[in-house]
Design an enzyme around this catalytic site. Structure first.
Site, PDB file in Angstrom:
ATOM      1  N   HIS A 187      -4.525  -1.182 -13.752  1.00 49.38           N
ATOM      2  CA  HIS A 187      -4.072  -1.499 -12.864  1.00 49.38           C
ATOM      3  C   HIS A 187      -4.130  -0.680 -11.612  1.00 49.38           C
ATOM      4  O   HIS A 187      -4.371  -1.038 -10.320  1.00 49.38           O
ATOM      5  CB  HIS A 187      -2.631  -1.686 -13.112  1.00 49.38           C
ATOM      6  CG  HIS A 187      -1.660  -2.366 -12.103  1.00 49.38           C
ATOM      7  ND1 HIS A 187      -1.025  -1.905 -11.012  1.00 49.38           N
ATOM      8  CD2 HIS A 187      -1.417  -3.676 -11.729  1.00 49.38           C
ATOM      9  CE1 HIS A 187      -0.377  -2.760 -10.191  1.00 49.38           C
ATOM     10  NE2 HIS A 187      -0.694  -3.994 -10.537  1.00 49.38           N
ATOM     11  N   GLU A 222      10.043 -12.357 -15.586  1.00 49.95           N
ATOM     12  CA  GLU A 222       8.818 -12.326 -16.251  1.00 49.95           C
ATOM     13  C   GLU A 222       9.010 -10.967 -17.148  1.00 49.95           C
ATOM     14  O   GLU A 222       9.402  -9.678 -16.790  1.00 49.95           O
ATOM     15  CB  GLU A 222       7.370 -12.188 -15.600  1.00 49.95           C
ATOM     16  CG  GLU A 222       6.420 -12.160 -16.695  1.00 49.95           C
ATOM     17  CD  GLU A 222       4.949 -11.928 -16.176  1.00 49.95           C
ATOM     18  OE1 GLU A 222       4.220 -13.075 -16.050  1.00 49.95           O
ATOM     19  OE2 GLU A 222       4.678 -11.011 -15.741  1.00 49.95           O
ATOM     20  N   HIS A 271       3.486 -12.502 -22.527  1.00 54.63           N
ATOM     21  CA  HIS A 271       4.392 -12.759 -21.322  1.00 54.63           C
ATOM     22  C   HIS A 271       5.552 -13.910 -21.726  1.00 54.63           C
ATOM     23  O   HIS A 271       5.324 -14.782 -22.371  1.00 54.63           O
ATOM     24  CB  HIS A 271       3.563 -12.983 -20.297  1.00 54.63           C
ATOM     25  CG  HIS A 271       2.786 -11.969 -19.683  1.00 54.63           C
ATOM     26  ND1 HIS A 271       2.181 -12.031 -18.566  1.00 54.63           N
ATOM     27  CD2 HIS A 271       2.635 -10.843 -20.090  1.00 54.63           C
ATOM     28  CE1 HIS A 271       1.259 -11.058 -18.355  1.00 54.63           C
ATOM     29  NE2 HIS A 271       1.584 -10.217 -19.279  1.00 54.63           N
ATOM     30  N   VAL A 309      19.686  -3.075 -18.993  1.00 58.99           N
ATOM     31  CA  VAL A 309      20.911  -2.550 -19.736  1.00 58.99           C
ATOM     32  C   VAL A 309      20.750  -3.531 -21.010  1.00 58.99           C
ATOM     33  O   VAL A 309      21.004  -2.940 -22.262  1.00 58.99           O
ATOM     34  CB  VAL A 309      22.253  -2.869 -18.965  1.00 58.99           C
ATOM     35  CG1 VAL A 309      23.106  -2.680 -20.022  1.00 58.99           C
ATOM     36  CG2 VAL A 309      22.360  -1.795 -17.909  1.00 58.99           C
ATOM     37  N   THR A 322      -1.917   0.179 -17.372  1.00 61.38           N
ATOM     38  CA  THR A 322      -1.453   0.960 -16.494  1.00 61.38           C
ATOM     39  C   THR A 322      -2.796   1.345 -15.629  1.00 61.38           C
ATOM     40  O   THR A 322      -2.887   1.653 -14.283  1.00 61.38           O
ATOM     41  CB  THR A 322      -0.471   1.971 -16.894  1.00 61.38           C
ATOM     42  OG1 THR A 322       0.436   1.365 -17.689  1.00 61.38           O
ATOM     43  CG2 THR A 322      -0.202   2.981 -15.816  1.00 61.38           C
TER      44      THR A 322
HETATM   45  P1  0O2 Z   1       2.022  -6.318 -10.555  1.00 64.03           P
HETATM   46  O1  0O2 Z   1       3.286  -6.314 -10.108  1.00 64.03           O
HETATM   47  O2  0O2 Z   1       1.060  -5.586  -9.542  1.00 64.03           O
HETATM   48  O3  0O2 Z   1       1.849  -5.833 -11.875  1.00 64.03           O
HETATM   49  P2  0O2 Z   1      -2.228 -14.079 -12.308  1.00 64.03           P
HETATM   50  O4  0O2 Z   1      -1.644 -12.971 -11.430  1.00 64.03           O
HETATM   51  O5  0O2 Z   1      -2.829 -15.084 -11.482  1.00 64.03           O
HETATM   52  O6  0O2 Z   1      -3.181 -13.249 -13.192  1.00 64.03           O
HETATM   53  P3  0O2 Z   1       0.232 -15.165 -13.395  1.00 64.03           P
HETATM   54  O7  0O2 Z   1       0.119 -16.580 -13.640  1.00 64.03           O
HETATM   55  O8  0O2 Z   1       1.157 -14.581 -12.172  1.00 64.03           O
HETATM   56  O9  0O2 Z   1      -1.394 -14.567 -13.278  1.00 64.03           O
HETATM   57  O10 0O2 Z   1       0.820 -14.647 -14.573  1.00 64.03           O
HETATM   58  P4  0O2 Z   1       0.344 -13.655 -15.922  1.00 64.03           P
HETATM   59  O11 0O2 Z   1      -1.212 -13.406 -15.812  1.00 64.03           O
HETATM   60  O12 0O2 Z   1       0.931 -14.043 -16.862  1.00 64.03           O
HETATM   61  O13 0O2 Z   1       0.921 -12.332 -15.184  1.00 64.03           O
HETATM   62  C1  0O2 Z   1       0.560 -11.630 -14.231  1.00 64.03           C
HETATM   63  C2  0O2 Z   1       0.858 -10.149 -14.420  1.00 64.03           C
HETATM   64  O14 0O2 Z   1       0.514  -9.774 -15.532  1.00 64.03           O
HETATM   65  C3  0O2 Z   1       0.580  -9.165 -13.448  1.00 64.03           C
HETATM   66  O15 0O2 Z   1       1.265  -9.126 -12.356  1.00 64.03           O
HETATM   67  C4  0O2 Z   1      -0.027  -7.911 -14.390  1.00 64.03           C
HETATM   68  O16 0O2 Z   1       1.351  -7.172 -14.246  1.00 64.03           O
HETATM   69  C5  0O2 Z   1      -0.235  -8.336 -15.557  1.00 64.03           C
HETATM   70  N1  0O2 Z   1      -1.596  -8.851 -15.825  1.00 64.03           N
HETATM   71  C6  0O2 Z   1      -2.440  -9.832 -15.751  1.00 64.03           C
HETATM   72  N2  0O2 Z   1      -3.520  -9.671 -15.837  1.00 64.03           N
HETATM   73  C7  0O2 Z   1      -3.822  -8.238 -15.908  1.00 64.03           C
HETATM   74  C8  0O2 Z   1      -5.026  -7.729 -15.944  1.00 64.03           C
HETATM   75  O17 0O2 Z   1      -6.037  -7.828 -15.969  1.00 64.03           O
HETATM   76  N3  0O2 Z   1      -4.784  -6.236 -15.826  1.00 64.03           N
HETATM   77  C9  0O2 Z   1      -3.548  -5.438 -15.725  1.00 64.03           C
HETATM   78  N4  0O2 Z   1      -3.607  -4.189 -15.496  1.00 64.03           N
HETATM   79  N5  0O2 Z   1      -2.470  -6.576 -15.713  1.00 64.03           N
HETATM   80  C10 0O2 Z   1      -2.659  -7.556 -15.800  1.00 64.03           C
HETATM   81  P5  0O2 Z   1       0.863  -8.838 -10.840  1.00 64.03           P
HETATM   82  O18 0O2 Z   1       0.872  -9.958 -10.156  1.00 64.03           O
HETATM   83  O19 0O2 Z   1      -0.718  -8.012 -10.913  1.00 64.03           O
HETATM   84  O20 0O2 Z   1       1.453  -7.744  -9.989  1.00 64.03           O
HETATM   85  P1  0O2 Z   2       4.238   2.006 -10.115  1.00 65.42           P
HETATM   86  O1  0O2 Z   2       3.433   2.540  -8.736  1.00 65.42           O
HETATM   87  O2  0O2 Z   2       4.232   0.484 -10.210  1.00 65.42           O
HETATM   88  O3  0O2 Z   2       4.050   2.639 -11.353  1.00 65.42           O
HETATM   89  P2  0O2 Z   2      15.446   3.800 -15.601  1.00 65.42           P
HETATM   90  O4  0O2 Z   2      15.642   5.282 -14.856  1.00 65.42           O
HETATM   91  O5  0O2 Z   2      14.492   3.764 -16.496  1.00 65.42           O
HETATM   92  O6  0O2 Z   2      16.580   2.997 -15.608  1.00 65.42           O
HETATM   93  P3  0O2 Z   2      13.770   3.053 -13.070  1.00 65.42           P
HETATM   94  O7  0O2 Z   2      13.586   4.628 -12.665  1.00 65.42           O
HETATM   95  O8  0O2 Z   2      14.523   2.077 -12.157  1.00 65.42           O
HETATM   96  O9  0O2 Z   2      14.445   2.860 -14.505  1.00 65.42           O
HETATM   97  O10 0O2 Z   2      12.300   2.523 -13.506  1.00 65.42           O
HETATM   98  P4  0O2 Z   2      11.644   2.212 -14.889  1.00 65.42           P
HETATM   99  O11 0O2 Z   2      12.404   0.817 -15.464  1.00 65.42           O
HETATM  100  O12 0O2 Z   2      11.708   3.202 -15.844  1.00 65.42           O
HETATM  101  O13 0O2 Z   2      10.235   1.852 -14.513  1.00 65.42           O
HETATM  102  C1  0O2 Z   2      10.007   1.036 -13.300  1.00 65.42           C
HETATM  103  C2  0O2 Z   2       8.374   1.245 -13.346  1.00 65.42           C
HETATM  104  O14 0O2 Z   2       7.932   0.119 -14.627  1.00 65.42           O
HETATM  105  C3  0O2 Z   2       7.525   0.534 -11.990  1.00 65.42           C
HETATM  106  O15 0O2 Z   2       7.085   1.745 -11.449  1.00 65.42           O
HETATM  107  C4  0O2 Z   2       6.440  -0.355 -12.714  1.00 65.42           C
HETATM  108  O16 0O2 Z   2       5.274   0.265 -12.902  1.00 65.42           O
HETATM  109  C5  0O2 Z   2       6.930  -0.602 -14.269  1.00 65.42           C
HETATM  110  N1  0O2 Z   2       7.118  -1.847 -14.649  1.00 65.42           N
HETATM  111  C6  0O2 Z   2       8.121  -2.452 -15.339  1.00 65.42           C
HETATM  112  N2  0O2 Z   2       8.056  -3.741 -15.451  1.00 65.42           N
HETATM  113  C7  0O2 Z   2       7.207  -4.171 -14.730  1.00 65.42           C
HETATM  114  C8  0O2 Z   2       6.690  -5.383 -14.723  1.00 65.42           C
HETATM  115  O17 0O2 Z   2       7.211  -6.500 -15.043  1.00 65.42           O
HETATM  116  N3  0O2 Z   2       5.543  -5.602 -13.808  1.00 65.42           N
HETATM  117  C9  0O2 Z   2       5.120  -4.526 -13.173  1.00 65.42           C
HETATM  118  N4  0O2 Z   2       4.162  -4.912 -12.327  1.00 65.42           N
HETATM  119  N5  0O2 Z   2       5.698  -3.132 -13.289  1.00 65.42           N
HETATM  120  C10 0O2 Z   2       6.533  -2.999 -14.123  1.00 65.42           C
HETATM  121  P5  0O2 Z   2       7.169   1.797  -9.964  1.00 65.42           P
HETATM  122  O18 0O2 Z   2       8.361   2.893  -9.674  1.00 65.42           O
HETATM  123  O19 0O2 Z   2       7.453   0.489  -9.416  1.00 65.42           O
HETATM  124  O20 0O2 Z   2       5.693   2.220  -9.563  1.00 65.42           O
END
Ligand code: 0O2
Ligand code: 0O2
Length: 212
Positions: free
Chosen positions: A154, A138, A119, A20, A151
């Site tokens: 990932h 974060e 970040h 929000v 995306t």
């Molecule tokens: P999620 O929820 O699956 O996205 P580390 O996890 O060791 O790389 P750390 O210390 O947790 O690192 O912090 P960092 O690297 O600042 O932030 C991690 C998050 O940044 C990841 O979350 C991703 O969302 C994003 N990120 C970092 N590196 C990459 C990358 O190479 N590719 C993509 N697509 N995203 C990245 P998580 O843990 O993957 O969780």
């Molecule tokens: P997946 O498999 O990760 O794609 P709103 O209706 O806009 O208020 P809503 O529906 O709760 O909100 O969801 P929002 O805020 O639009 O977005 C949720 C999606 O954002 C998640 O998808 C994540 O992919 C992505 N996302 C947002 N912030 C982060 C972040 O810091 N780290 C990571 N890893 N992902 C983030 P889903 O639904 O989890 O599915």
């Protein structure tokens, strides 16, 4: 399960509140009729399975999650232009509803994978019936092009569990370079784009006024 619900409750509340607040920043730019540096905001609480995987991979003890896992609450702010990111970070630094504990600049220091993003880790106070609880969250700030790449990468990472075949690895690197060039190209015509966007906003507002 009840334990997880209790543990995650303040994170859920924080994500909802921060969505929000951060979306509100965009609304305020619109109100001022100035171009918003924020295109859209998303947020999520990390799923339990991902928390467990990450804790396992990084050797984080489960009773240390609160201090050592910074992205259980995660927000993303998407910008049109790279320069907007620095503006958004300044806006975050100026807020007094949370404290910034760390910043990681993966834009000037991109990751080996090709990942680019800025970040900001914050300590955010959640008000509960038992008093205030401060949690870590974060905020990832990136352009639309950076978000597109991250995306896709990932999803592929999920499929290949990090062990990309060589040709996919190479294509992802090239795609990261292409996304970087796209950002550069868009920055060069930023003035032109924003003029067009302002024109359409004015036209939309005018239409709205005519209808009232
Ligand atoms: P999620 O929820 O699956 O996205 P580390 O996890 O060791 O790389 P750390 O210390 O947790 O690192 O912090 P960092 O690297 O600042 O932030 C991690 C998050 O940044 C990841 O979350 C991703 O969302 C994003 N990120 C970092 N590196 C990459 C990358 O190479 N590719 C993509 N697509 N995203 C990245 P998580 O843990 O993957 O969780
Ligand atoms: P997946 O498999 O990760 O794609 P709103 O209706 O806009 O208020 P809503 O529906 O709760 O909100 O969801 P929002 O805020 O639009 O977005 C949720 C999606 O954002 C998640 O998808 C994540 O992919 C992505 N996302 C947002 N912030 C982060 C972040 O810091 N780290 C990571 N890893 N992902 C983030 P889903 O639904 O989890 O599915």
């Amino acid at each position: 399960m009840k334990h997880w619900d209790q543990f995650l409750a303040p994170y859920k509340q924080a994500v909802e509140e921060l969505k929000v607040k951060l979306k509100g920043m965009r609304g305020q730019f619109e109100m001022d009729s100035s171009n918003s540096p924020i295109e859209f905001v998303t947020g999520r609480v990390k799923p339990i399975a991902s928390i467990l995987d990450k804790a396992n991979n990084k050797g984080i003890a489960l009773d240390k999650l609160e201090e050592e896992m910074q992205d259980i609450a995660g927000l993303r702010m998407m910008c049109q232009f790279v320069d907007d990111i620095h503006g958004v970070v300044s806006l975050l630094r100026n807020r007094n509803d949370f404290e910034i504990v760390e910043e990681r600049n993966y834009i000037s220091n991109k990751k080996v994978s090709g990942y680019r993003s800025y970040h900001v880790v914050i300590r955010y106070p959640v008000q509960t019936i038992h008093g205030e609880k401060k949690i870590l969250a974060e905020i990832q700030i990136r352009t639309l092009a950076m978000n597109f790449w991250a995306t896709i990468e990932h999803s592929l990472n999920y499929k290949y569990k990090g062990a990309f075949p060589q040709d996919i690895k190479l294509r992802l690197k090239r795609a990261a370079e292409a996304a970087f060039r796209l950002d550069e190209e868009m920055s060069l015509i930023r003035g032109e784009i924003q003029e067009a966007q302002a024109f359409f906003t004015r036209k939309k507002d005018q239409k709205q006024e005519d209808q009232n």
